[in-house]
Design a protein around this motif. Sequence first.
Motif, PDB file in Angstrom:
ATOM      1  N   LYS A  38       0.838  -1.211   0.000  1.00 50.83           N
ATOM      2  CA  LYS A  38       0.000   0.000   0.000  1.00 50.83           C
ATOM      3  C   LYS A  38       0.865   1.251   0.000  1.00 50.83           C
ATOM      4  O   LYS A  38       0.620   2.196  -0.757  1.00 50.83           O
ATOM      5  CB  LYS A  38      -0.904  -0.010   1.237  1.00 50.83           C
ATOM      6  N   VAL A  39       1.905   1.270   0.839  1.00 50.42           N
ATOM      7  CA  VAL A  39       2.800   2.436   0.912  1.00 50.42           C
ATOM      8  C   VAL A  39       3.500   2.661  -0.424  1.00 50.42           C
ATOM      9  O   VAL A  39       3.608   3.784  -0.906  1.00 50.42           O
ATOM     10  CB  VAL A  39       3.836   2.263   2.051  1.00 50.42           C
ATOM     11  N   ARG A  40       3.968   1.567  -1.057  1.00 49.32           N
ATOM     12  CA  ARG A  40       4.648   1.695  -2.356  1.00 49.32           C
ATOM     13  C   ARG A  40       3.697   2.229  -3.426  1.00 49.32           C
ATOM     14  O   ARG A  40       4.077   3.061  -4.249  1.00 49.32           O
ATOM     15  CB  ARG A  40       5.215   0.345  -2.792  1.00 49.32           C
ATOM     16  N   LEU A  41       2.460   1.755  -3.447  1.00 52.48           N
ATOM     17  CA  LEU A  41       1.496   2.197  -4.448  1.00 52.48           C
ATOM     18  C   LEU A  41       1.052   3.639  -4.210  1.00 52.48           C
ATOM     19  O   LEU A  41       0.795   4.384  -5.153  1.00 52.48           O
ATOM     20  CB  LEU A  41       0.276   1.276  -4.462  1.00 52.48           C
ATOM     21  N   GLN A  42       0.956   4.033  -2.943  1.00 55.23           N
ATOM     22  CA  GLN A  42       0.532   5.391  -2.626  1.00 55.23           C
ATOM     23  C   GLN A  42       1.651   6.392  -2.873  1.00 55.23           C
ATOM     24  O   GLN A  42       1.408   7.547  -3.202  1.00 55.23           O
ATOM     25  CB  GLN A  42       0.089   5.485  -1.163  1.00 55.23           C
ATOM     26  N   GLY A  43       2.902   5.946  -2.694  1.00 52.60           N
ATOM     27  CA  GLY A  43       4.041   6.843  -2.823  1.00 52.60           C
ATOM     28  C   GLY A  43       4.384   7.116  -4.264  1.00 52.60           C
ATOM     29  O   GLY A  43       3.874   6.491  -5.201  1.00 52.60           O
ATOM     30  N   GLU A  44       5.269   8.082  -4.448  1.00 50.78           N
ATOM     31  CA  GLU A  44       5.701   8.413  -5.802  1.00 50.78           C
ATOM     32  C   GLU A  44       6.717   7.396  -6.260  1.00 50.78           C
ATOM     33  O   GLU A  44       7.534   6.918  -5.496  1.00 50.78           O
ATOM     34  CB  GLU A  44       6.321   9.815  -5.808  1.00 50.78           C
ATOM     35  N   THR A  45       6.699   7.041  -7.553  1.00 49.35           N
ATOM     36  CA  THR A  45       7.619   6.069  -8.130  1.00 49.35           C
ATOM     37  C   THR A  45       9.042   6.580  -8.054  1.00 49.35           C
ATOM     38  O   THR A  45       9.329   7.709  -8.411  1.00 49.35           O
ATOM     39  CB  THR A  45       7.254   5.795  -9.604  1.00 49.35           C
ATOM     40  N   LYS A  46       9.972   5.744  -7.578  1.00 46.78           N
ATOM     41  CA  LYS A  46      11.362   6.152  -7.428  1.00 46.78           C
ATOM     42  C   LYS A  46      12.284   5.166  -8.092  1.00 46.78           C
ATOM     43  O   LYS A  46      11.989   3.987  -8.199  1.00 46.78           O
ATOM     44  CB  LYS A  46      11.723   6.264  -5.934  1.00 46.78           C
ATOM     45  N   SER A  47      13.414   5.643  -8.476  1.00 47.36           N
ATOM     46  CA  SER A  47      14.430   4.777  -9.061  1.00 47.36           C
ATOM     47  C   SER A  47      15.224   4.116  -7.966  1.00 47.36           C
ATOM     48  O   SER A  47      15.464   4.709  -6.930  1.00 47.36           O
ATOM     49  CB  SER A  47      15.372   5.608  -9.936  1.00 47.36           C
ATOM     50  N   PRO A  48      15.641   2.856  -8.127  1.00 43.52           N
ATOM     51  CA  PRO A  48      16.399   2.172  -7.110  1.00 43.52           C
ATOM     52  C   PRO A  48      17.843   2.646  -7.061  1.00 43.52           C
ATOM     53  O   PRO A  48      18.771   1.970  -7.441  1.00 43.52           O
ATOM     54  CB  PRO A  48      16.317   0.705  -7.539  1.00 43.52           C
ATOM     55  N   GLY A  49      18.013   3.902  -6.610  1.00 43.00           N
ATOM     56  CA  GLY A  49      19.367   4.427  -6.462  1.00 43.00           C
ATOM     57  C   GLY A  49      19.849   5.036  -7.767  1.00 43.00           C
ATOM     58  O   GLY A  49      19.166   5.066  -8.779  1.00 43.00           O
ATOM     59  N   ASN A  50      21.064   5.544  -7.753  1.00 47.92           N
ATOM     60  CA  ASN A  50      21.644   6.157  -8.937  1.00 47.92           C
ATOM     61  C   ASN A  50      22.333   5.094  -9.785  1.00 47.92           C
ATOM     62  O   ASN A  50      23.535   5.084  -9.962  1.00 47.92           O
ATOM     63  CB  ASN A  50      22.647   7.252  -8.527  1.00 47.92           C
ATOM     64  N   THR A  51      21.544   4.187 -10.284  1.00 49.59           N
ATOM     65  CA  THR A  51      22.112   3.062 -11.013  1.00 49.59           C
ATOM     66  C   THR A  51      21.864   3.163 -12.506  1.00 49.59           C
ATOM     67  O   THR A  51      22.309   2.322 -13.278  1.00 49.59           O
ATOM     68  CB  THR A  51      21.493   1.746 -10.507  1.00 49.59           C
ATOM     69  N   GLY A  52      21.096   4.185 -12.894  1.00 47.64           N
ATOM     70  CA  GLY A  52      20.784   4.329 -14.306  1.00 47.64           C
ATOM     71  C   GLY A  52      19.609   3.500 -14.749  1.00 47.64           C
ATOM     72  O   GLY A  52      19.200   3.544 -15.898  1.00 47.64           O
ATOM     73  N   HIS A  53      19.026   2.718 -13.831  1.00 50.56           N
ATOM     74  CA  HIS A  53      17.858   1.906 -14.179  1.00 50.56           C
ATOM     75  C   HIS A  53      16.609   2.774 -14.206  1.00 50.56           C
ATOM     76  O   HIS A  53      16.542   3.817 -13.572  1.00 50.56           O
ATOM     77  CB  HIS A  53      17.677   0.782 -13.149  1.00 50.56           C
ATOM     78  N   ALA A  54      15.614   2.302 -14.930  1.00 43.23           N
ATOM     79  CA  ALA A  54      14.333   3.010 -14.969  1.00 43.23           C
ATOM     80  C   ALA A  54      13.648   2.892 -13.622  1.00 43.23           C
ATOM     81  O   ALA A  54      13.906   1.954 -12.872  1.00 43.23           O
ATOM     82  CB  ALA A  54      13.449   2.388 -16.061  1.00 43.23           C
ATOM     83  N   VAL A  56      11.113   1.969 -10.732  1.00 44.27           N
ATOM     84  CA  VAL A  56      10.348   0.744 -10.514  1.00 44.27           C
ATOM     85  C   VAL A  56       8.867   1.061 -10.651  1.00 44.27           C
ATOM     86  O   VAL A  56       8.374   2.009 -10.049  1.00 44.27           O
ATOM     87  CB  VAL A  56      10.647   0.169  -9.107  1.00 44.27           C
ATOM     88  N   LYS A  57       8.159   0.281 -11.461  1.00 45.46           N
ATOM     89  CA  LYS A  57       6.731   0.476 -11.660  1.00 45.46           C
ATOM     90  C   LYS A  57       5.968  -0.611 -10.917  1.00 45.46           C
ATOM     91  O   LYS A  57       6.322  -1.783 -10.985  1.00 45.46           O
ATOM     92  CB  LYS A  57       6.378   0.415 -13.146  1.00 45.46           C
ATOM     93  N   TYR A  58       4.917  -0.203 -10.209  1.00 43.07           N
ATOM     94  CA  TYR A  58       4.115  -1.168  -9.470  1.00 43.07           C
ATOM     95  C   TYR A  58       2.723  -1.231 -10.068  1.00 43.07           C
ATOM     96  O   TYR A  58       2.111  -0.193 -10.343  1.00 43.07           O
ATOM     97  CB  TYR A  58       4.032  -0.765  -7.991  1.00 43.07           C
ATOM     98  N   ARG A  59       2.214  -2.453 -10.243  1.00 43.08           N
ATOM     99  CA  ARG A  59       0.882  -2.628 -10.828  1.00 43.08           C
ATOM    100  C   ARG A  59       0.049  -3.542  -9.931  1.00 43.08           C
ATOM    101  O   ARG A  59       0.256  -4.741  -9.908  1.00 43.08           O
ATOM    102  CB  ARG A  59       0.994  -3.232 -12.227  1.00 43.08           C
ATOM    103  N   GLY A  60      -0.871  -2.931  -9.198  1.00 45.36           N
ATOM    104  CA  GLY A  60      -1.773  -3.713  -8.358  1.00 45.36           C
ATOM    105  C   GLY A  60      -1.083  -4.258  -7.118  1.00 45.36           C
ATOM    106  O   GLY A  60       0.137  -4.180  -6.961  1.00 45.36           O
ATOM    107  N   VAL A  61      -1.899  -4.829  -6.246  1.00 41.28           N
ATOM    108  CA  VAL A  61      -1.391  -5.315  -4.960  1.00 41.28           C
ATOM    109  C   VAL A  61      -0.391  -6.440  -5.129  1.00 41.28           C
ATOM    110  O   VAL A  61       0.765  -6.338  -4.683  1.00 41.28           O
ATOM    111  CB  VAL A  61      -2.559  -5.858  -4.088  1.00 41.28           C
ATOM    112  N   PHE A  62      -0.833  -7.491  -5.785  1.00 40.53           N
ATOM    113  CA  PHE A  62       0.012  -8.677  -5.882  1.00 40.53           C
ATOM    114  C   PHE A  62       1.147  -8.469  -6.876  1.00 40.53           C
ATOM    115  O   PHE A  62       2.222  -9.051  -6.738  1.00 40.53           O
ATOM    116  CB  PHE A  62      -0.847  -9.901  -6.222  1.00 40.53           C
TER     117      PHE A  62
END
Length: 308
Positions: A38-54, A56-62
Amino acid sequence: MVGFRAGDVPPTATVKFIGAGTAACIADLFTFPLDTAKVRLQGETKSPGNTGHAPVKYRGVFGTISTMVRVEGPRSLYNGLVAGLQRQMSFASVRIGLYDSVKQFYTKGSDHVGIGSRLMAGCTTGAMAVAVAQPTDVVKVRFQAQINASANKRYHGTMDAYRTIAKEEGFRGLWKGTGPNITRNAIVNCTELVTYDLIKEALLKSSLMTDDLPCHFTSAFGAGFCTTVIASPVDVVKTRYMNSAPGQYSSALNCAVAMLTKEGPKAFYKGFMPSFLRLGSWNVVMFVTYEQLKRALMAARQNWATPL
């Protein structure tokens, strides 16, 4: 809470206080992954550190739970559990354990308890609980929002989080979001406890159920759904604001306005399904456990007090 069987001795305030905190901790152990999603879905999408990766996108609970396990490992679902248990032991003990005592205070011991007295009791104990447990809530939310795969973790342990927040943001940082949290918990407490009280009372008065597990289950499930519908907007703002970087929002109201203008009204119901799954299941586990604990603790107290 209403409804005790003829042979039951009403539980003391101390029994309710201890029983509520313990039951809430047990409920948290079962439902914490849903709360983290719930916290991840409510929060703003963030990149996993300064790694250059896109980001992280979350879709639904499971989908969120699956992504977290794949990217960060299963332990990420229990990020902030220690702070969460600290929170429940101090928070639920006050807001749930003292509810009946405060309700009696407002009714001055009268047998007739109106909706106004129940609402006032819910608001009072909800606000009192935040005053006691706000730092634990801040640390819990920060941990749950922290991505384990990040090379730049903000916190490396519960005590480190308390120290880091106090050092970098001052002691006021530990009380960040107190305003929206008081609002949220006044709403949650009123809805959760008053709805549970009213549903249980109606079921017992109409003789549809006896004061036992099915009655507790039904009342708790109804309370969980009503609470999610009413409290979700405040909960989303609280989560965003408490997890924001210093200076990102000037106030909780500014956070709410920014969400509305940038993301639209639907943003206030982000993470509704995990909120409902979490609150519904949390309410069922907590209230069922709480009702049984009260009876068990009172029986143990009577046995201990009875001379051999």
